[in-house]
Design a protein around this motif. Structure first.
Motif, PDB file in Angstrom:
ATOM      1  N   ALA A  69       0.829  -1.209   0.000  1.00 15.76           N
ATOM      2  CA  ALA A  69       0.000   0.000   0.000  1.00 15.76           C
ATOM      3  C   ALA A  69       0.859   1.254   0.000  1.00 15.76           C
ATOM      4  O   ALA A  69       0.583   2.224  -0.722  1.00 15.76           O
ATOM      5  N   VAL A  70       1.937   1.239   0.766  1.00 16.81           N
ATOM      6  CA  VAL A  70       2.842   2.399   0.824  1.00 16.81           C
ATOM      7  C   VAL A  70       3.531   2.591  -0.524  1.00 16.81           C
ATOM      8  O   VAL A  70       3.641   3.721  -1.019  1.00 16.81           O
ATOM      9  N   TYR A  71       3.964   1.514  -1.142  1.00 20.19           N
ATOM     10  CA  TYR A  71       4.605   1.607  -2.454  1.00 20.19           C
ATOM     11  C   TYR A  71       3.650   2.216  -3.480  1.00 20.19           C
ATOM     12  O   TYR A  71       4.025   3.108  -4.239  1.00 20.19           O
ATOM     13  N   ILE A  72       2.415   1.745  -3.486  1.00 24.28           N
ATOM     14  CA  ILE A  72       1.428   2.285  -4.432  1.00 24.28           C
ATOM     15  C   ILE A  72       1.180   3.764  -4.139  1.00 24.28           C
ATOM     16  O   ILE A  72       1.136   4.593  -5.051  1.00 24.28           O
ATOM     17  N   GLY A  73       1.043   4.112  -2.876  1.00 25.27           N
ATOM     18  CA  GLY A  73       0.826   5.504  -2.507  1.00 25.27           C
ATOM     19  C   GLY A  73       1.961   6.405  -2.955  1.00 25.27           C
ATOM     20  O   GLY A  73       1.742   7.493  -3.498  1.00 25.27           O
ATOM     21  N   PHE A  74       3.177   5.948  -2.747  1.00 25.73           N
ATOM     22  CA  PHE A  74       4.320   6.770  -3.135  1.00 25.73           C
ATOM     23  C   PHE A  74       4.442   6.869  -4.650  1.00 25.73           C
ATOM     24  O   PHE A  74       4.859   7.905  -5.166  1.00 25.73           O
ATOM     25  N   THR A  75       4.046   5.843  -5.360  1.00 18.35           N
ATOM     26  CA  THR A  75       4.050   5.936  -6.814  1.00 18.35           C
ATOM     27  C   THR A  75       3.006   6.943  -7.278  1.00 18.35           C
ATOM     28  O   THR A  75       3.258   7.731  -8.193  1.00 18.35           O
ATOM     29  N   VAL A  76       1.838   6.943  -6.637  1.00 21.33           N
ATOM     30  CA  VAL A  76       0.790   7.905  -6.995  1.00 21.33           C
ATOM     31  C   VAL A  76       1.261   9.333  -6.710  1.00 21.33           C
ATOM     32  O   VAL A  76       1.121  10.233  -7.532  1.00 21.33           O
ATOM     33  N   TRP A 115       6.820  23.686  -0.124  1.00 19.61           N
ATOM     34  CA  TRP A 115       5.399  23.381   0.044  1.00 19.61           C
ATOM     35  C   TRP A 115       4.907  22.468  -1.075  1.00 19.61           C
ATOM     36  O   TRP A 115       4.075  21.583  -0.842  1.00 19.61           O
ATOM     37  N   CYS A 116       5.416  22.650  -2.280  1.00 25.31           N
ATOM     38  CA  CYS A 116       5.046  21.758  -3.392  1.00 25.31           C
ATOM     39  C   CYS A 116       5.550  20.340  -3.137  1.00 25.31           C
ATOM     40  O   CYS A 116       4.835  19.358  -3.387  1.00 25.31           O
ATOM     41  N   VAL A 117       6.775  20.244  -2.646  1.00 27.87           N
ATOM     42  CA  VAL A 117       7.336  18.934  -2.306  1.00 27.87           C
ATOM     43  C   VAL A 117       6.506  18.280  -1.201  1.00 27.87           C
ATOM     44  O   VAL A 117       6.161  17.100  -1.273  1.00 27.87           O
ATOM     45  N   ALA A 118       6.172  19.070  -0.182  1.00 29.41           N
ATOM     46  CA  ALA A 118       5.357  18.547   0.923  1.00 29.41           C
ATOM     47  C   ALA A 118       3.991  18.080   0.421  1.00 29.41           C
ATOM     48  O   ALA A 118       3.465  17.064   0.891  1.00 29.41           O
ATOM     49  N   ALA A 119       3.428  18.800  -0.540  1.00 23.13           N
ATOM     50  CA  ALA A 119       2.126  18.410  -1.095  1.00 23.13           C
ATOM     51  C   ALA A 119       2.227  17.052  -1.790  1.00 23.13           C
ATOM     52  O   ALA A 119       1.340  16.192  -1.627  1.00 23.13           O
ATOM     53  N   ARG A 120       3.306  16.830  -2.554  1.00 22.39           N
ATOM     54  CA  ARG A 120       3.472  15.538  -3.236  1.00 22.39           C
ATOM     55  C   ARG A 120       3.609  14.401  -2.225  1.00 22.39           C
ATOM     56  O   ARG A 120       3.015  13.332  -2.381  1.00 22.39           O
ATOM     57  N   TRP A 121       4.419  14.622  -1.197  1.00 18.35           N
ATOM     58  CA  TRP A 121       4.599  13.599  -0.167  1.00 18.35           C
ATOM     59  C   TRP A 121       3.301  13.367   0.603  1.00 18.35           C
ATOM     60  O   TRP A 121       2.996  12.231   0.990  1.00 18.35           O
ATOM     61  N   THR A 122       2.523  14.425   0.801  1.00 18.13           N
ATOM     62  CA  THR A 122       1.247  14.280   1.494  1.00 18.13           C
ATOM     63  C   THR A 122       0.269  13.466   0.658  1.00 18.13           C
ATOM     64  O   THR A 122      -0.430  12.589   1.184  1.00 18.13           O
ATOM     65  N   VAL A 123       0.224  13.723  -0.638  1.00 18.73           N
ATOM     66  CA  VAL A 123      -0.631  12.918  -1.522  1.00 18.73           C
ATOM     67  C   VAL A 123      -0.209  11.451  -1.450  1.00 18.73           C
ATOM     68  O   VAL A 123      -1.057  10.552  -1.364  1.00 18.73           O
ATOM     69  N   ALA A 124       1.087  11.211  -1.466  1.00 18.64           N
ATOM     70  CA  ALA A 124       1.588   9.835  -1.387  1.00 18.64           C
ATOM     71  C   ALA A 124       1.154   9.174  -0.081  1.00 18.64           C
ATOM     72  O   ALA A 124       0.631   8.045  -0.086  1.00 18.64           O
ATOM     73  N   ALA A 125       1.355   9.877   1.019  1.00 14.58           N
ATOM     74  CA  ALA A 125       1.034   9.296   2.324  1.00 14.58           C
ATOM     75  C   ALA A 125      -0.473   9.119   2.512  1.00 14.58           C
ATOM     76  O   ALA A 125      -0.916   8.099   3.047  1.00 14.58           O
ATOM     77  N   VAL A 126      -1.268  10.086   2.077  1.00 13.01           N
ATOM     78  CA  VAL A 126      -2.729   9.976   2.211  1.00 13.01           C
ATOM     79  C   VAL A 126      -3.252   8.828   1.344  1.00 13.01           C
ATOM     80  O   VAL A 126      -4.150   8.082   1.772  1.00 13.01           O
ATOM     81  N   THR A 127      -2.695   8.665   0.158  1.00 12.95           N
ATOM     82  CA  THR A 127      -3.085   7.533  -0.690  1.00 12.95           C
ATOM     83  C   THR A 127      -2.769   6.219   0.014  1.00 12.95           C
ATOM     84  O   THR A 127      -3.599   5.295   0.036  1.00 12.95           O
ATOM     85  N   ALA A 128      -1.587   6.124   0.597  1.00 14.89           N
ATOM     86  CA  ALA A 128      -1.207   4.908   1.323  1.00 14.89           C
ATOM     87  C   ALA A 128      -2.133   4.681   2.517  1.00 14.89           C
ATOM     88  O   ALA A 128      -2.586   3.554   2.753  1.00 14.89           O
TER      89      ALA A 128
END
Length: 185
Positions: A69-76, A115-128
């Motif tokens: 799940a984490v791998y998929i989230g980080f890919t997203v 903030w853009c970097v944090a947004a990408r990581w947040t999308v990854a983590a929320v997806t996971a």
């Protein structure tokens, strides 16, 4: 089997990326290269289906399911930016493209970048987190979902750390060093 599939998906990601960029820049077939690059999300779909089937067949949710799940989230969350980053460098190195744009180093421009970097990581983590919660619901109350919830907590840490870094650059922006000419006065 799930861990092996995660490794194969990661290897497949880089193989498809290399093949897509080689087709785009070496073979001068940009459409075919783009088509190959668009096949990358299929790897995550396969991983998601295999993980769901594994859980459906009665496997206890464990580290491997959380990792999937984490791998998929980080890919997203990070896959597209990774492809763009590599594409810009390959275009510059092998196809005469412009040099890649470097992120800003100072001031509020750097804060905005963070903030853009944090947004990408947040999308990854929320997806996971969402996939982990879906897996917990899928298993139901009878299964031990502690490892899935442990992964969710780790994803909250990822979000928190990224927000702290971005907030730090906002509250304490890095200042550009004074030039030598201005310092000698």
């Amino acid at each position: 089997m799930i861990v092996t599939l995660i490794v194969l998906c990661e290897v497949g990601f880089w193989v498809l990326l290399a093949a897509g960029l080689a087709l785009r820049y070496v073979a001068r077939k940009p459409r075919l290269g783009a088509a190959v690059l668009l096949c990358e999300p299929l790897l995550e779909v396969v991983l998601l289906v295999v993980t769901a089937v594994d859980l459906k067949n009665g496997a206890e949710p464990g580290l491997r399911h959380g990792l999937a799940a984490v791998y998929i989230g980080f890919t997203v969350g990070l896959g597209h930016s990774t492809v763009k980053w590599v594409d810009a460098r390959v275009a510059h190195r092998f196809a005469g493209g412009p040099p890649p744009v470097k992120p800003p180093r100072y001031g509020m421009a750097r804060a905005a970048h963070e903030w853009c970097v944090a947004a990408r990581w947040t999308v990854a983590a929320v997806t996971a987190i969402a996939l982990l919660q879906a897996a917990a619901w899928y298993v139901g109350g009878d299964g031990d979902t502690g490892s899935l919830h442990m992964w969710q907590q780790k994803m909250l840490w990822v979000i928190g750390i990224n927000l702290l870094v971005a907030g730090g650059y906002t509250l304490f922006p890095k200042r550009e060093p004074k030039s030598r000419a201005g310092a000698g006065r």
